[in-house]
Design a protein around this motif. Structure first.
Motif, PDB file in Angstrom:
ATOM      1  N   PHE A 234       0.832  -1.208   0.000  1.00 59.06           N
ATOM      2  CA  PHE A 234       0.000   0.000   0.000  1.00 59.06           C
ATOM      3  C   PHE A 234       0.861   1.251   0.000  1.00 59.06           C
ATOM      4  CE2 PHE A 234       0.759  -0.864   4.487  1.00 59.06           C
ATOM      5  CZ  PHE A 234       0.982   0.396   5.030  1.00 59.06           C
ATOM      6  N   GLU A 235       0.284   2.324  -0.519  1.00 57.26           N
ATOM      7  CA  GLU A 235       0.956   3.623  -0.534  1.00 57.26           C
ATOM      8  C   GLU A 235      -0.076   4.732  -0.431  1.00 57.26           C
ATOM      9  OE1 GLU A 235       2.778   4.845  -4.194  1.00 57.26           O
ATOM     10  OE2 GLU A 235       1.544   3.473  -5.384  1.00 57.26           O
ATOM     11  N   PHE A 236       0.320   5.829   0.213  1.00 55.90           N
ATOM     12  CA  PHE A 236      -0.536   7.001   0.330  1.00 55.90           C
ATOM     13  C   PHE A 236      -0.152   8.011  -0.744  1.00 55.90           C
ATOM     14  CE2 PHE A 236      -1.299   4.994   4.305  1.00 55.90           C
ATOM     15  CZ  PHE A 236      -2.524   5.459   4.751  1.00 55.90           C
ATOM     16  N   ILE A 237      -1.154   8.515  -1.440  1.00 58.43           N
ATOM     17  CA  ILE A 237      -0.927   9.406  -2.579  1.00 58.43           C
ATOM     18  C   ILE A 237      -1.722  10.690  -2.383  1.00 58.43           C
ATOM     19  CG2 ILE A 237      -1.240   9.700  -5.077  1.00 58.43           C
ATOM     20  CD1 ILE A 237      -0.938   6.675  -5.342  1.00 58.43           C
ATOM     21  N   ASN A 238      -1.098  11.806  -2.665  1.00 57.16           N
ATOM     22  CA  ASN A 238      -1.793  13.096  -2.676  1.00 57.16           C
ATOM     23  C   ASN A 238      -2.060  13.480  -4.129  1.00 57.16           C
ATOM     24  OD1 ASN A 238      -2.796  15.641  -2.372  1.00 57.16           O
ATOM     25  ND2 ASN A 238      -0.973  16.518  -1.414  1.00 57.16           N
ATOM     26  N   PRO A 239      -3.295  13.339  -4.624  1.00 57.12           N
ATOM     27  CA  PRO A 239      -3.590  13.629  -6.030  1.00 57.12           C
ATOM     28  C   PRO A 239      -3.467  15.100  -6.377  1.00 57.12           C
ATOM     29  CG  PRO A 239      -5.617  13.209  -4.833  1.00 57.12           C
ATOM     30  CD  PRO A 239      -4.493  12.912  -3.890  1.00 57.12           C
ATOM     31  N   LEU A 240      -3.369  15.963  -5.358  1.00 54.96           N
ATOM     32  CA  LEU A 240      -3.290  17.409  -5.598  1.00 54.96           C
ATOM     33  C   LEU A 240      -1.872  17.950  -5.410  1.00 54.96           C
ATOM     34  CD1 LEU A 240      -6.496  18.404  -3.572  1.00 54.96           C
ATOM     35  CD2 LEU A 240      -6.343  17.839  -5.994  1.00 54.96           C
ATOM     36  N   GLU A 241      -0.914  17.055  -5.206  1.00 50.89           N
ATOM     37  CA  GLU A 241       0.443  17.503  -4.875  1.00 50.89           C
ATOM     38  C   GLU A 241       1.120  18.204  -6.043  1.00 50.89           C
ATOM     39  OE1 GLU A 241       4.398  15.675  -2.676  1.00 50.89           O
ATOM     40  OE2 GLU A 241       3.045  14.325  -3.741  1.00 50.89           O
ATOM     41  N   ASN A 242       1.045  17.601  -7.206  1.00 51.66           N
ATOM     42  CA  ASN A 242       1.683  18.172  -8.394  1.00 51.66           C
ATOM     43  C   ASN A 242       0.650  18.994  -9.166  1.00 51.66           C
ATOM     44  OD1 ASN A 242       2.907  18.649 -10.915  1.00 51.66           O
ATOM     45  ND2 ASN A 242       4.166  16.797 -10.734  1.00 51.66           N
ATOM     46  N   GLU A 243       0.820  20.312  -9.178  1.00 58.85           N
ATOM     47  CA  GLU A 243      -0.172  21.180  -9.813  1.00 58.85           C
ATOM     48  C   GLU A 243      -0.315  20.898 -11.303  1.00 58.85           C
ATOM     49  OE1 GLU A 243       0.602  25.235  -9.013  1.00 58.85           O
ATOM     50  OE2 GLU A 243       0.419  25.038  -6.826  1.00 58.85           O
ATOM     51  N   ASP A 244       0.781  20.522 -11.970  1.00 56.62           N
ATOM     52  CA  ASP A 244       0.721  20.279 -13.417  1.00 56.62           C
ATOM     53  C   ASP A 244      -0.102  19.033 -13.746  1.00 56.62           C
ATOM     54  OD1 ASP A 244       2.347  22.473 -13.783  1.00 56.62           O
ATOM     55  OD2 ASP A 244       4.203  21.294 -13.718  1.00 56.62           O
ATOM     56  N   GLN A 245      -0.081  18.047 -12.850  1.00 50.58           N
ATOM     57  CA  GLN A 245      -0.782  16.789 -13.119  1.00 50.58           C
ATOM     58  C   GLN A 245      -2.040  16.603 -12.281  1.00 50.58           C
ATOM     59  OE1 GLN A 245       2.116  13.724 -12.435  1.00 50.58           O
ATOM     60  NE2 GLN A 245       3.456  14.366 -14.103  1.00 50.58           N
ATOM     61  N   SER A 246      -2.310  17.532 -11.356  1.00 57.07           N
ATOM     62  CA  SER A 246      -3.425  17.346 -10.432  1.00 57.07           C
ATOM     63  C   SER A 246      -4.770  17.269 -11.150  1.00 57.07           C
ATOM     64  CB  SER A 246      -3.455  18.478  -9.397  1.00 57.07           C
ATOM     65  OG  SER A 246      -3.643  19.735 -10.032  1.00 57.07           O
ATOM     66  N   MET A 247      -4.987  18.090 -12.179  1.00 59.81           N
ATOM     67  CA  MET A 247      -6.270  18.066 -12.885  1.00 59.81           C
ATOM     68  C   MET A 247      -6.491  16.728 -13.577  1.00 59.81           C
ATOM     69  SD  MET A 247      -8.000  20.636 -12.164  1.00 59.81           S
ATOM     70  CE  MET A 247      -9.316  20.231 -13.306  1.00 59.81           C
ATOM     71  N   ASP A 248      -5.426  16.167 -14.148  1.00 62.10           N
ATOM     72  CA  ASP A 248      -5.546  14.850 -14.785  1.00 62.10           C
ATOM     73  C   ASP A 248      -5.893  13.782 -13.755  1.00 62.10           C
ATOM     74  OD1 ASP A 248      -4.945  15.929 -17.257  1.00 62.10           O
ATOM     75  OD2 ASP A 248      -2.786  15.573 -17.041  1.00 62.10           O
ATOM     76  N   HIS A 249      -5.261  13.869 -12.561  1.00 64.40           N
ATOM     77  CA  HIS A 249      -5.554  12.916 -11.491  1.00 64.40           C
ATOM     78  C   HIS A 249      -7.002  13.039 -11.042  1.00 64.40           C
ATOM     79  CE1 HIS A 249      -1.049  12.489 -10.235  1.00 64.40           C
ATOM     80  NE2 HIS A 249      -1.392  11.646 -11.187  1.00 64.40           N
ATOM     81  N   ILE A 250      -7.462  14.284 -10.872  1.00 62.30           N
ATOM     82  CA  ILE A 250      -8.828  14.521 -10.414  1.00 62.30           C
ATOM     83  C   ILE A 250      -9.840  13.973 -11.419  1.00 62.30           C
ATOM     84  CG2 ILE A 250     -10.537  16.317  -9.937  1.00 62.30           C
ATOM     85  CD1 ILE A 250      -8.259  17.980  -8.743  1.00 62.30           C
ATOM     86  N   LYS A 251      -9.599  14.222 -12.705  1.00 63.79           N
ATOM     87  CA  LYS A 251     -10.505  13.712 -13.743  1.00 63.79           C
ATOM     88  C   LYS A 251     -10.547  12.188 -13.738  1.00 63.79           C
ATOM     89  CE  LYS A 251     -10.009  17.626 -16.933  1.00 63.79           C
ATOM     90  NZ  LYS A 251      -9.484  18.080 -18.245  1.00 63.79           N
ATOM     91  N   GLU A 252      -9.393  11.562 -13.534  1.00 58.73           N
ATOM     92  CA  GLU A 252      -9.327  10.102 -13.512  1.00 58.73           C
ATOM     93  C   GLU A 252     -10.086   9.540 -12.301  1.00 58.73           C
ATOM     94  OE1 GLU A 252      -8.302   6.193 -14.594  1.00 58.73           O
ATOM     95  OE2 GLU A 252      -8.334   8.090 -15.704  1.00 58.73           O
ATOM     96  N   LEU A 253      -9.940  10.211 -11.158  1.00 51.90           N
ATOM     97  CA  LEU A 253     -10.645   9.767  -9.964  1.00 51.90           C
ATOM     98  C   LEU A 253     -12.152   9.958 -10.110  1.00 51.90           C
ATOM     99  CD1 LEU A 253      -8.238  11.122  -7.172  1.00 51.90           C
ATOM    100  CD2 LEU A 253      -8.466   8.778  -7.986  1.00 51.90           C
ATOM    101  N   TYR A 254     -12.546  11.065 -10.713  1.00 51.82           N
ATOM    102  CA  TYR A 254     -13.973  11.298 -10.979  1.00 51.82           C
ATOM    103  C   TYR A 254     -14.529  10.203 -11.882  1.00 51.82           C
ATOM    104  CZ  TYR A 254     -15.255  15.820  -8.914  1.00 51.82           C
ATOM    105  OH  TYR A 254     -15.600  16.816  -8.041  1.00 51.82           O
ATOM    106  N   ARG A 255     -13.753   9.834 -12.882  1.00 55.98           N
ATOM    107  CA  ARG A 255     -14.198   8.814 -13.832  1.00 55.98           C
ATOM    108  C   ARG A 255     -14.448   7.482 -13.130  1.00 55.98           C
ATOM    109  NH1 ARG A 255     -12.351   4.746 -16.708  1.00 55.98           N
ATOM    110  NH2 ARG A 255     -10.273   4.909 -15.795  1.00 55.98           N
ATOM    111  N   LYS A 256     -13.681   7.217 -12.094  1.00 52.76           N
ATOM    112  CA  LYS A 256     -13.837   5.968 -11.342  1.00 52.76           C
ATOM    113  C   LYS A 256     -14.887   6.072 -10.239  1.00 52.76           C
ATOM    114  CE  LYS A 256      -9.117   4.367 -12.198  1.00 52.76           C
ATOM    115  NZ  LYS A 256      -7.831   3.942 -11.602  1.00 52.76           N
ATOM    116  N   GLY A 257     -15.542   7.234 -10.154  1.00 50.28           N
ATOM    117  CA  GLY A 257     -16.594   7.408  -9.157  1.00 50.28           C
ATOM    118  C   GLY A 257     -16.106   7.872  -7.805  1.00 50.28           C
TER     119      GLY A 257
END
Length: 561
Positions: free
Chosen positions: A95-118
């Motif tokens: 297991f690992e803990f991840i901050n999806p908002l840590e990298n500003e350049d990639q945060s929007m892509d992470h957020i969209k991917e998480l939204y897509r997964k519900g």
């Protein structure tokens, strides 16, 4: 001096040998000691059995990371501690803990991917010495095993509860949430669920969210009782291949042959989930020019069957002061029209009081035009899962239901000795056939009178399983009320019902675990911030300083002589 050195060397060798022996025994006999009062870090036998079956790497990504308030940091640390316990028993768990908002350049892509997964985020308030700011976090985790993926909700959304209460409730059920997710992706589907059709039950669009959630863990398929008229024996044989039958809001009368098929399914050990409306009344029928409609009894021809099993659903409506909000137009028609929120007493909000694992720590569950349930003595174990508030009563039918009822005034005396009406019950035991000592509707060579050990759950509201549709005709989340914007715990309650009825490994019982989770009182911390800061930081330093000075003084005094 030489004997003393030899003696010291001998002692050192013996100590090393003893340590090596202890280390070897420790590697052979693994055990972890839990010294907490509530045995917080002691995993249940069910969890251990599921964890030990993991043969390949199982990856868990937890998105609870970043600048979090104290409550969420506690949820984060409890999640980490629990996963470390899992990992101690099976090294395949990573297991690992991840901050999806840590990298500003990639945060929007992470957020969209998480939204897509519900995985929807929540807005949290971060307090810093009384100063408040808003932040976004994702209290979710994703587990991946053998290319199968499942999401894990870490925060239980209990409507009306404070953030602290939500976190405490979430930690209480953390082991169940994670173990249940691991069980879903590591074990192949085995149990089968039949959705009964043919008697005017809810259409698939209105139970779509329930079906999607159930399909994650079980095989699920429709079973139409229309076939009973042509081939009753064959229909029974097909139904008996299923483990659970769900009857969701039938509106048409059951024939005696159809009842015999359902009865013999139950007698042979089949589980059932009944969602029954004994009164013909729909909310949509009130939205007309008069704002009124007639509520009248519905005859499903099931009363004798229910009576034999040990309960009765009365054709009355439950009216509860602890109702659900409803918005109605007030004022003159046209531009002056305004919408005002009222309390709709025919839609009880039920907060479970039972400590049964099905309902423990659940939030509000919304009913619509629920009916009262009576229990009868017949040797079957009965447990009331949900009941109305103490300020509730029965309203007989037929009766007119009018939207103007939202403004009627009542007093506590109107509900004296009338409340706490059962709305959902669990029945467990060996049921007797409703056709005992009766002429059978169709000839059945395998007919049984005394049933095998089984269980059923009865809910006196067919709409509890119903999801609403948006303006595009797409189903919204089960339990979400578009009129008020509230999200109720209907889905969690129903899934707990299904899991309990089909649970053969005791997984649902993990929800009974009680944890004592004390959290800091923020107001007291802010009020005595300087004092607490001195006690937690300054006092240890002061103690060390005093100890150092005293040690130096006595050492100097001793050796100066």
């Amino acid at each position: 001096m030489v004997p003393i050195k030899k003696s010291n060397l001998k002692t050192l060798l013996i100590t090393i040998i003893i340590l090596l022996i202890i280390n070897g025994l420790g590697n052979q006999f693994f055990h972890r000691f839990d010294l907490t009062k509530d045995k917080r870090y002691t995993l249940s036998t069910t969890s251990l059995n599921i964890i030990k079956q993991i043969e390949n790497p199982l990856s868990i990504k937890i998105y609870l990371e970043g600048d979090l308030p104290a409550e969420f940091k506690r949820l984060q640390s409890e999640t980490r501690d629990l996963l470390e316990e899992f990992q101690a028993f099976n090294k395949n768990i990573i297991f690992e803990f991840i901050n999806p908002l840590e990298n500003e350049d990639q945060s929007m892509d992470h957020i969209k991917e998480l939204y897509r997964k519900g995985l929807t985020p929540i807005n949290i308030t971060v307090d810093d010495k009384g100063k408040q700011s808003q932040a976004m976090t994702f209290p979710w985790a994703i587990a991946v095993y053998n290319n199968k993926e499942v999401t894990i909700p870490l925060l239980k959304n209990r409507m009306g509860a404070s953030t602290t209460d939500k976190v405490i409730g979430s930690v209480q059920h953390l082991e169940y949430s994670i173990t249940d997710a691991i069980n879903k992706i590591t074990r192949s589907k085995q149990k089968k669920v039949a959705i009964i059709k043919g008697n005017g039950e809810l259409k698939e669009a209105f139970i779509a969210k329930f079906l999607l959630q159930t399909r994650e863990s079980y095989h699920i398929g429709p079973f139409t009782l229309d076939s009973v008229a042509r081939n009753p024996t064959g229909s029974l044989e097909v139904l008996q291949q299923y483990d659970l039958a769900i009857i969701a809001k039938p509106t048409e009368t059951f024939t005696d042959a159809e009842k015999q098929v359902l009865d013999q399914f139950i007698i042979n050990g089949g589980k059932t989930l009944w969602l029954i409306d004994q009164v013909n009344m729909e909310m949509d029928s009130l939205y007309n020019a008069s704002g009124a409609t007639l509520a009248f009894p519905r005859d499903l021809n099931l009363n004798d069957m229910f009576f034999k099993y040990g309960f009765r659903i009365n054709p009355d409506l439950v009216k509860d002061e602890q109702g659900s909000p409803i918005k109605l137009a007030t004022g003159e028609q046209g531009s002056a029209t305004q919408f005002q929120e009222f309390n709709w007493k025919f839609a009880p909000q039920v907060y479970p009081e039972s400590q049964h694992p099905i309902v423990k720590s659940l939030g509000g569950i919304k009913f619509d035009f629920a009916n009262p349930i009576d229990t009868l003595k017949n040797g079957i174990k009965k447990t009331v899962l949900l009941q109305s508030s103490q300020y509730s009563k029965n309203t007989g039918t037929p009766t007119e239901v009018n939207l103007n009822m939202v403004v009627e005034e009542t007093s506590a005396n109107d509900y004296l000795n009338k409340g706490n009406i059962p709305l959902s019950i669990l029945l467990e035991g060996n049921f007797k056939s409703v056709f005992e000592n009766r002429v059978l509707p169709f000839d059945q060579k395998t007919f049984m009178t005394n049933g095998k050990l089984t269980k059923m759950i009865v809910i006196s509201d067919g709409d509890l399983i119903r999801n609403q549709l948006d303006k595009n005709g797409q189903p919204v989340e089960l339990g979400y009320d578009q009129r008020s914007g509230n999200l109720y715990d209907n889905k969690d309650f129903l899934m707990n019902c299904v899991n309990y009825l089909l649970d053969d490994n005791g997984l649902i019982n993990i929800r009974s675990k009680d944890l004592d989770l004390p959290l800091l009182d923020k107001e007291k911390v802010y009020e005595k911030y300087t004092t607490i800061q001195f006690i937690t930081i300054g006092l240890p330093i002061l103690i060390l300083l005093i100890f150092g000075i005293a040690f130096a003084y006595f050492r100097k005094r001793k050796y100066s002589k």
